[in-house]
Design a protein around this motif. Structure first.
Motif, mmCIF file in Angstrom:
data_model
loop_
_atom_site.group_PDB
_atom_site.id
_atom_site.type_symbol
_atom_site.label_atom_id
_atom_site.label_comp_id
_atom_site.label_asym_id
_atom_site.label_seq_id
_atom_site.Cartn_x
_atom_site.Cartn_y
_atom_site.Cartn_z
ATOM 1 N N GLU A 10 4.911 4.015 -6.155
ATOM 2 C CA GLU A 10 5.824 5.150 -5.966
ATOM 3 C C GLU A 10 6.882 4.779 -4.931
ATOM 4 O O GLU A 10 6.588 4.053 -3.974
ATOM 5 N N PHE A 11 8.099 5.280 -5.125
ATOM 6 C CA PHE A 11 9.214 4.941 -4.235
ATOM 7 C C PHE A 11 9.893 6.215 -3.735
ATOM 8 O O PHE A 11 10.997 6.549 -4.167
ATOM 9 N N PRO A 12 9.231 6.934 -2.832
ATOM 10 C CA PRO A 12 9.841 8.163 -2.309
ATOM 11 C C PRO A 12 11.098 7.864 -1.495
ATOM 12 O O PRO A 12 11.207 6.815 -0.862
ATOM 13 N N VAL A 13 12.028 8.796 -1.530
ATOM 14 C CA VAL A 13 13.243 8.694 -0.722
ATOM 15 C C VAL A 13 13.066 9.619 0.474
ATOM 16 O O VAL A 13 12.841 10.819 0.307
ATOM 17 N N ILE A 14 13.138 9.067 1.675
ATOM 18 C CA ILE A 14 12.966 9.871 2.883
ATOM 19 C C ILE A 14 14.200 9.743 3.775
ATOM 20 O O ILE A 14 14.959 8.777 3.677
ATOM 21 N N THR A 15 14.377 10.725 4.632
ATOM 22 C CA THR A 15 15.534 10.713 5.528
ATOM 23 C C THR A 15 15.175 10.073 6.859
ATOM 24 O O THR A 15 14.032 10.158 7.316
ATOM 25 N N TYR A 16 16.155 9.428 7.469
ATOM 26 C CA TYR A 16 15.968 9.004 8.855
ATOM 27 C C TYR A 16 16.616 10.057 9.737
ATOM 28 O O TYR A 16 17.605 10.686 9.373
ATOM 29 N N GLY A 17 16.042 10.255 10.901
ATOM 30 C CA GLY A 17 16.443 11.374 11.734
ATOM 31 C C GLY A 17 17.519 11.053 12.753
ATOM 32 O O GLY A 17 18.039 9.931 12.826
ATOM 33 N N PRO A 18 17.839 12.051 13.576
ATOM 34 C CA PRO A 18 18.912 11.921 14.566
ATOM 35 C C PRO A 18 18.721 10.766 15.552
ATOM 36 O O PRO A 18 19.693 10.106 15.915
ATOM 37 N N GLU A 25 0.827 -1.208 0.000
ATOM 38 C CA GLU A 25 0.000 0.000 0.000
ATOM 39 C C GLU A 25 0.860 1.256 0.000
ATOM 40 O O GLU A 25 0.532 2.243 -0.644
ATOM 41 N N GLN A 26 1.963 1.217 0.723
ATOM 42 C CA GLN A 26 2.841 2.381 0.804
ATOM 43 C C GLN A 26 4.240 1.923 1.186
ATOM 44 O O GLN A 26 4.400 0.992 1.979
ATOM 45 N N MET A 27 5.235 2.571 0.616
ATOM 46 C CA MET A 27 6.610 2.230 0.981
ATOM 47 C C MET A 27 7.516 3.427 0.731
ATOM 48 O O MET A 27 7.120 4.407 0.092
ATOM 49 N N ALA A 28 8.718 3.349 1.238
ATOM 50 C CA ALA A 28 9.709 4.400 1.008
ATOM 51 C C ALA A 28 11.099 3.819 1.169
ATOM 52 O O ALA A 28 11.290 2.780 1.815
ATOM 53 N N PRO A 67 17.748 13.390 1.647
ATOM 54 C CA PRO A 67 16.552 13.303 0.800
ATOM 55 C C PRO A 67 16.872 13.240 -0.689
ATOM 56 O O PRO A 67 16.001 12.975 -1.514
ATOM 57 N N VAL A 68 18.142 13.496 -1.018
ATOM 58 C CA VAL A 68 18.568 13.452 -2.420
ATOM 59 C C VAL A 68 18.986 12.023 -2.773
ATOM 60 O O VAL A 68 19.868 11.447 -2.133
ATOM 61 N N ALA A 69 18.345 11.456 -3.767
ATOM 62 C CA ALA A 69 18.635 10.076 -4.159
ATOM 63 C C ALA A 69 20.062 9.953 -4.689
ATOM 64 O O ALA A 69 20.488 10.729 -5.536
#
Length: 281
Positions: free
Chosen positions: A253-261, A223-226, A232-234
């Motif tokens: 869709e395959f969004p690129v997301i950041t993981y945080g601190p 249903e959703q993934m990333a 955030p830049v591939a």
């Protein structure tokens, strides 16, 4: 209407928290004696820049009880039902602190604290679903049941570039870390019952990325993934992974997301992974 609280480890698209009325409580990031509020005093980009220069490894801690009490007190002026959903209790004591903060409200505001057993986009998906259900007029019990049903269908798999952070967190022993570093091992890890556990060992980044690809395409429905990484830049390797996935899953869709601190204090920099929500299949 039920009000929703989550924490700063949740990945939410810009504007979603404001639109759906989700309250976000920040965790803390520590560089030595300096304490910074995640997402307020320091962003993910600032954290990684500082990490490159810092001689010491950062740590994280949950929000204070008083921070939670302040949020709950403010929300209780307009509702008598709150759902507070947070990062896995195996990675942080945030849920424990939230439960302690909720106790004094017993009898005047019903606060349900839910351990998401996940983080990042997984937690964001759950917080968003809770908020949308609240807007639809669902009761607190109904929303809790909804989330309990969703949690087992969220998967997080990633690999790490360095074993130092896993060793410090007690997830591998010192001998394993030394041997793994000598052999150039990049462990593939999975979130299982809220805990980061080894899934497989690989020797190269390209092989690790192959394993991420294999993991995703095994799902009959997504249903959703990333794709999870520190920027955030591939990167070139991220683009290659997306290209391969698009050939197999052209509608996805395959969004690129950041993981945080906070996650970075557990796994270090240069981690790459995937988060998959297969839906309520």
């Amino acid at each position: 209407m039920v009000k929703v609280v989550t924490d700063s480890t949740a990945y939410l698209e810009p504007g979603v928290a404001e639109e759906l009325g989700i309250s976000i409580v920040p965790l803390n990031v520590h560089f030595g004696d300096e304490v910074l509020r995640d997402g307020i005093d320091i962003t993910a980009a600032e954290f990684f820049r500082r990490l490159d220069r810092s001689p010491e490894m950062p740590t994280s801690s949950p929000p204070s009880r008083s921070t939670f009490e302040k949020v709950y007190s403010e929300l209780s002026k307009t509702t008598d039902e709150i759902i507070s959903i947070h990062i896995s209790g195996k990675l942080s004591q945030t849920c424990a602190v939230a439960n302690a903060a909720a106790a004094p409200f017993l009898g005047r505001c019903n606060i349900a604290v839910v351990d998401s057993l996940t983080m990042s986009l997984g937690l964001g998906i759950l917080a968003t679903a809770a908020a949308k259900a609240a807007v639809q007029g669902k009761s607190l019990d109904e929303i809790v049941r909804l989330l309990r049903g969703m949690i087992p269908h969220i998967y997080v798999v990633f690999f790490v570039e360095t074993l130092d952070y896993l060793e410090r967190g007690g997830r591998i022993g010192r001998a394993q870390a030394i041997l793994g570093s000598m052999l150039g091992i990049k462990p593939l890890l999975i979130m299982e019952d809220g805990e980061i556990v080894p899934l497989e060992k690989v020797r190269t980044r390209s092989r690790a990325i192959d394993k991420l690809f294999d993991f995703v395409i095994e799902f009959p429905h997504i249903e959703q993934m990333a794709i999870l990484q520190k920027s955030p830049v591939a990167t070139e390797e991220t683009l290659l992974l997306i290209e391969r996935l698009e050939m197999v899953l052209p509608e996805m869709e395959f969004p690129v997301i950041t993981y945080g601190p906070v996650l970075a204090t557990h796994v270090g920099p240069n981690t790459m992974g995937v988060i998959v929500y297969e839906g309520m299949v």
